[in-house]
Motif scaffolding. Structure first.
Motif, PDB file in Angstrom:
ATOM      1  N   LEU A 133     -25.014  24.020   5.749  1.00 22.74           N
ATOM      2  CA  LEU A 133     -24.176  23.824   6.925  1.00 22.74           C
ATOM      3  C   LEU A 133     -24.886  24.291   8.188  1.00 22.74           C
ATOM      4  CD1 LEU A 133     -20.806  25.036   5.446  1.00 22.74           C
ATOM      5  CD2 LEU A 133     -21.372  22.722   6.097  1.00 22.74           C
ATOM      6  N   LYS A 134     -25.707  25.320   8.040  1.00 23.77           N
ATOM      7  CA  LYS A 134     -26.343  25.887   9.225  1.00 23.77           C
ATOM      8  C   LYS A 134     -27.579  25.101   9.634  1.00 23.77           C
ATOM      9  CE  LYS A 134     -28.022  30.273  10.894  1.00 23.77           C
ATOM     10  NZ  LYS A 134     -28.602  31.520  10.512  1.00 23.77           N
ATOM     11  N   ILE A 169     -16.261  18.600   5.671  1.00 25.79           N
ATOM     12  CA  ILE A 169     -15.080  18.530   6.530  1.00 25.79           C
ATOM     13  C   ILE A 169     -14.271  19.817   6.525  1.00 25.79           C
ATOM     14  CG2 ILE A 169     -14.775  16.056   6.646  1.00 25.79           C
ATOM     15  CD1 ILE A 169     -13.097  16.064   4.278  1.00 25.79           C
ATOM     16  N   GLU A 170     -14.537  20.665   5.541  1.00 27.20           N
ATOM     17  CA  GLU A 170     -13.818  21.941   5.522  1.00 27.20           C
ATOM     18  C   GLU A 170     -14.429  22.974   6.447  1.00 27.20           C
ATOM     19  OE1 GLU A 170     -11.560  23.237   1.433  1.00 27.20           O
ATOM     20  OE2 GLU A 170     -13.723  23.512   1.595  1.00 27.20           O
ATOM     21  N   HIS A 171     -15.725  22.847   6.674  1.00 28.53           N
ATOM     22  CA  HIS A 171     -16.419  23.846   7.482  1.00 28.53           C
ATOM     23  C   HIS A 171     -17.001  23.211   8.719  1.00 28.53           C
ATOM     24  CE1 HIS A 171     -16.505  26.775   4.136  1.00 28.53           C
ATOM     25  NE2 HIS A 171     -16.531  25.695   3.402  1.00 28.53           N
ATOM     26  N   ASN A 172     -17.135  24.008   9.747  1.00 26.37           N
ATOM     27  CA  ASN A 172     -17.880  23.599  10.919  1.00 26.37           C
ATOM     28  C   ASN A 172     -19.364  23.639  10.551  1.00 26.37           C
ATOM     29  OD1 ASN A 172     -18.403  22.850  13.480  1.00 26.37           O
ATOM     30  ND2 ASN A 172     -17.875  24.798  14.436  1.00 26.37           N
ATOM     31  N   SER A 173     -20.158  22.821  11.169  1.00 25.02           N
ATOM     32  CA  SER A 173     -21.577  22.813  10.815  1.00 25.02           C
ATOM     33  C   SER A 173     -22.392  22.335  12.008  1.00 25.02           C
ATOM     34  CB  SER A 173     -21.843  21.895   9.627  1.00 25.02           C
ATOM     35  OG  SER A 173     -21.453  20.576   9.947  1.00 25.02           O
ATOM     36  N   ARG A 176     -21.906  18.639  12.423  1.00 25.37           N
ATOM     37  CA  ARG A 176     -20.666  18.223  13.087  1.00 25.37           C
ATOM     38  C   ARG A 176     -20.757  18.446  14.582  1.00 25.37           C
ATOM     39  NH1 ARG A 176     -14.460  18.520  12.340  1.00 25.37           N
ATOM     40  NH2 ARG A 176     -14.874  17.641  10.307  1.00 25.37           N
ATOM     41  N   THR A 181     -17.190  13.915  15.361  1.00 27.64           N
ATOM     42  CA  THR A 181     -16.358  13.738  14.176  1.00 27.64           C
ATOM     43  C   THR A 181     -16.337  12.307  13.684  1.00 27.64           C
ATOM     44  OG1 THR A 181     -14.512  13.478  15.671  1.00 27.64           O
ATOM     45  CG2 THR A 181     -14.834  15.645  14.713  1.00 27.64           C
ATOM     46  N   ASP A 182     -17.119  11.431  14.297  1.00 25.33           N
ATOM     47  CA  ASP A 182     -17.077  10.055  13.835  1.00 25.33           C
ATOM     48  C   ASP A 182     -17.624   9.958  12.414  1.00 25.33           C
ATOM     49  OD1 ASP A 182     -18.639   6.913  14.713  1.00 25.33           O
ATOM     50  OD2 ASP A 182     -16.673   7.345  13.865  1.00 25.33           O
ATOM     51  N   TYR A 183     -18.772  10.613  12.179  1.00 24.63           N
ATOM     52  CA  TYR A 183     -19.321  10.662  10.829  1.00 24.63           C
ATOM     53  C   TYR A 183     -18.940  11.998  10.213  1.00 24.63           C
ATOM     54  CZ  TYR A 183     -22.119   6.557  11.781  1.00 24.63           C
ATOM     55  OH  TYR A 183     -22.521   5.287  12.065  1.00 24.63           O
ATOM     56  N   PRO A 184     -17.997  11.995   9.278  1.00 24.94           N
ATOM     57  CA  PRO A 184     -17.617  13.299   8.707  1.00 24.94           C
ATOM     58  C   PRO A 184     -18.719  13.910   7.870  1.00 24.94           C
ATOM     59  CG  PRO A 184     -16.519  11.511   7.568  1.00 24.94           C
ATOM     60  CD  PRO A 184     -17.230  10.884   8.709  1.00 24.94           C
TER      61      PRO A 184
ATOM     62  N   LEU B 125     -10.765  24.052   9.939  1.00 23.75           N
ATOM     63  CA  LEU B 125     -12.212  24.089  10.050  1.00 23.75           C
ATOM     64  C   LEU B 125     -12.688  25.526   9.935  1.00 23.75           C
ATOM     65  CD1 LEU B 125     -14.010  21.674  10.489  1.00 23.75           C
ATOM     66  CD2 LEU B 125     -14.237  22.341  12.864  1.00 23.75           C
ATOM     67  N   LYS B 126     -13.364  25.828   8.823  1.00 15.89           N
ATOM     68  CA  LYS B 126     -13.819  27.204   8.618  1.00 15.89           C
ATOM     69  C   LYS B 126     -15.202  27.392   9.216  1.00 15.89           C
ATOM     70  CE  LYS B 126     -12.393  26.856   4.118  1.00 15.89           C
ATOM     71  NZ  LYS B 126     -12.312  27.246   2.716  1.00 15.89           N
TER      72      LYS B 126
END
Lengths: 257, 232
Positions: A133-134, A169-173, A176, A181-184, B125-126
């Motif tokens: 994610l990072k 989609i659960e985490h910010n990255s 994103r 948000t167009d491409y999840p 959003l976590k």
């Protein structure tokens, strides 16, 4: 005249000498195999090194490098041991014992390091997920290496995300934040035709599971790192167990000389 | 008379029940309903109406889907937009419902509408920094390998040390005492071979006078009967 004294138990010494020579031949073969196996791990055919390198926990590969040298050193020392046993020389046997002990210590270090760092890296999916994610789509050297590695894994293993596409989609990255948000999730999660064209981009964006990969990549990553670790640590462990008994026999032989 | 097709989205923050359904229902019978709650202001503050209308279009613009299984409407596909009736993203982690309405294009009043959908809860959003990647636990193989290898190494070191100490200090008792001159071999004289006998046991000792090295007398007088013994 010392020769008169040792002639009395000559038969026992000869028997032990033969056992030692045979054990050293086997040990030489085992050491060479360890060297070859460690070279296989160091070459990293699955190209997953950046995942461990960026996180700083790459000592599975450090263990592999140590095992290359200790494996070859075991081979050389066992050949020397054959010589020392055949010559019945006390000085050579003592040299053999001390050098083998030093190599034994290094090989122990290699095994323990590899298996401990495997636990840090793939004990659970948190570290790999956080890193993905990072660093996926991030700028900089680490970002590009992680992005290339993940793209390769998602394409070849046909998976998306660490535990599944839900991670995206659960985490910010970074992904994103960069692409909105167009491409999840990255388009590498979408199924592609043989000419590398996406089958259905809109359906993939919506999460339709016939047009995208829904399993997580962590299973594959974990199995690869485990495979490398078992090669270094469990095989190294087996070699060390054998060498332990060989050294005990060598010590007994030395006392009998 | 062409009718306009709309989608209405309504939002609820606390419970599953849509509290703001009442807002839309209150405005339902007014004219120009598409301008009463434009998207940019729909969720901006606590007093906003928390619903918006989107996807204006004539019926002919919405044909039946050609490919089966691909009939979907993607809410929020315009991203963060600012026009009054754009299809913007919903607030993160909220719960939403939607319905379809048919609007009279002349005075923009609601002509027909579908039922409200069920509640749809969006993912919260976590922050990825909140993932705890610290201690992942120790596997059984790690414990086995580490403990057995360390104990065997310690054992080996100990045994080697004991062996070295034994060899350096306590080994002398096993060696035979070398006593110089002790008779170990005795060769009998051979009368047939009258060579002078050399006892090998005495080899270690300093050289004794043998037949090969005669004693050199310091003074010698020929014993003469005629002469009386004058010296001694």
């Amino acid at each position: 005249d010392r020769r008169t004294a040792t002639m009395a138990d000559g038969k026992g010494t000869t028997c032990l000498m033969v056992i030692l020579i045979l054990g050293n031949i086997f040990g030489a073969a085992a050491g060479l195999a360890l060297c070859a196996l460690a070279i296989w791990v160091a070459v990293d055919e699955y190209k997953l090194y950046p995942i461990s390198g960026v996180s700083g926990k790459d000592d599975i590969f450090a263990g592999a490098w140590i095992a290359i040298f200790t494996g070859f050193a075991f081979f050389c020392m066992c050949v020397f041991g054959i010589l020392a046993a055949a010559k019945k020389s006390r000085a050579l046997m003592l040299t053999y014992l001390i050098l083998m002990l030093i190599i034994y210590i290094f090989e122990c270090a290699s095994c323990i390091t590899a298996v401990t760092h495997r636990d840090y890296l793939v004990g659970n999916s948190n570290l790999v997920k956080k890193q993905m994610l990072k660093y996926y789509a991030a700028d900089g050297d680490s970002g590009s290496r992680i992005t290339l590695t993940w793209n390769k894994v998602m394409k070849e293993v046909e998976c998306c995300g660490t535990d599944g596409p839900v991670d995206w989609i659960e985490h910010n990255s970074t992904f994103r934040e960069k692409f909105g948000t167009d491409y999840p999730w990255p388009t590498h999660c979408c199924k592609r035709k043989n000419n590398y064209e996406v089958v259905n981009l809109e359906a993939c964006k919506n999460g339709q599971n016939t047009t995208m990969f829904t399993k997580g990549c962590f299973n594959h990553i974990e199995s690869v790192f485990s495979r490398y670790t078992w090669a270094i640590s469990w095989y190294g462990f087996a070699v060390l167990m054998f060498m332990f008994w060989l050294l005990i026999l060598a010590m007994v032989y030395y006392l009998m000389l | 008379m062409a009718l306009l097709f709309y989608v209405v989205l309504c939002l609820s923050v606390w419970t599953g029940l849509c509290q703001r359904v009442s807002n839309f229902d209150a405005d339902k019978n007014k004219t120009y309903i598409d301008t009463l709650s434009p998207y940019p202001t729909a969720f901006s503050s606590n007093t906003s109406k928390k619903y918006f209308l989107t996807k204006l279009g004539l019926q002919k613009d919405y044909p039946c889907p050609v490919v089966a299984g691909t009939d979907y409407f993607r809410v929020g596909s315009d991203g963060s937009c600012s026009t009054p009736n754009c299809n913007g993203i919903l607030p993160v982690g909220s719960t939403a419902r939607f319905r379809y309405v048919l609007i009279n294009p002349a005075n923009k009043t609601v002509v027909a509408e579908s039922l409200w959908s069920n509640n749809i809860t969006l993912y919260p959003l976590k922050d990825p920094e909140s993932i705890d990647n610290g201690f992942a636990g120790r596997s059984a193989s790690m414990i086995v390998i580490t403990s057995i290898l360390c104990s065997f190494l310690a054992l080996l070191l100990l045994l080697l040390l004991i062996m070295l100490i034994y060899v350096l200090c306590c080994r002398e008792e096993k060696q035979e005492i070398q006593v110089p001159g002790s008779v170990r071999m005795y060769d009998t004289h051979n009368l047939k071979d009258p060579s002078p006998y050399v006892n090998r046991a005495y080899e270690d000792e300093p050289q004794r006078p043998t037949a090969t090295s005669p004693i050199r007398l310091k003074s010698y007088t020929d014993y003469d009967l005629k002469k009386p013994a004058t010296e001694l």
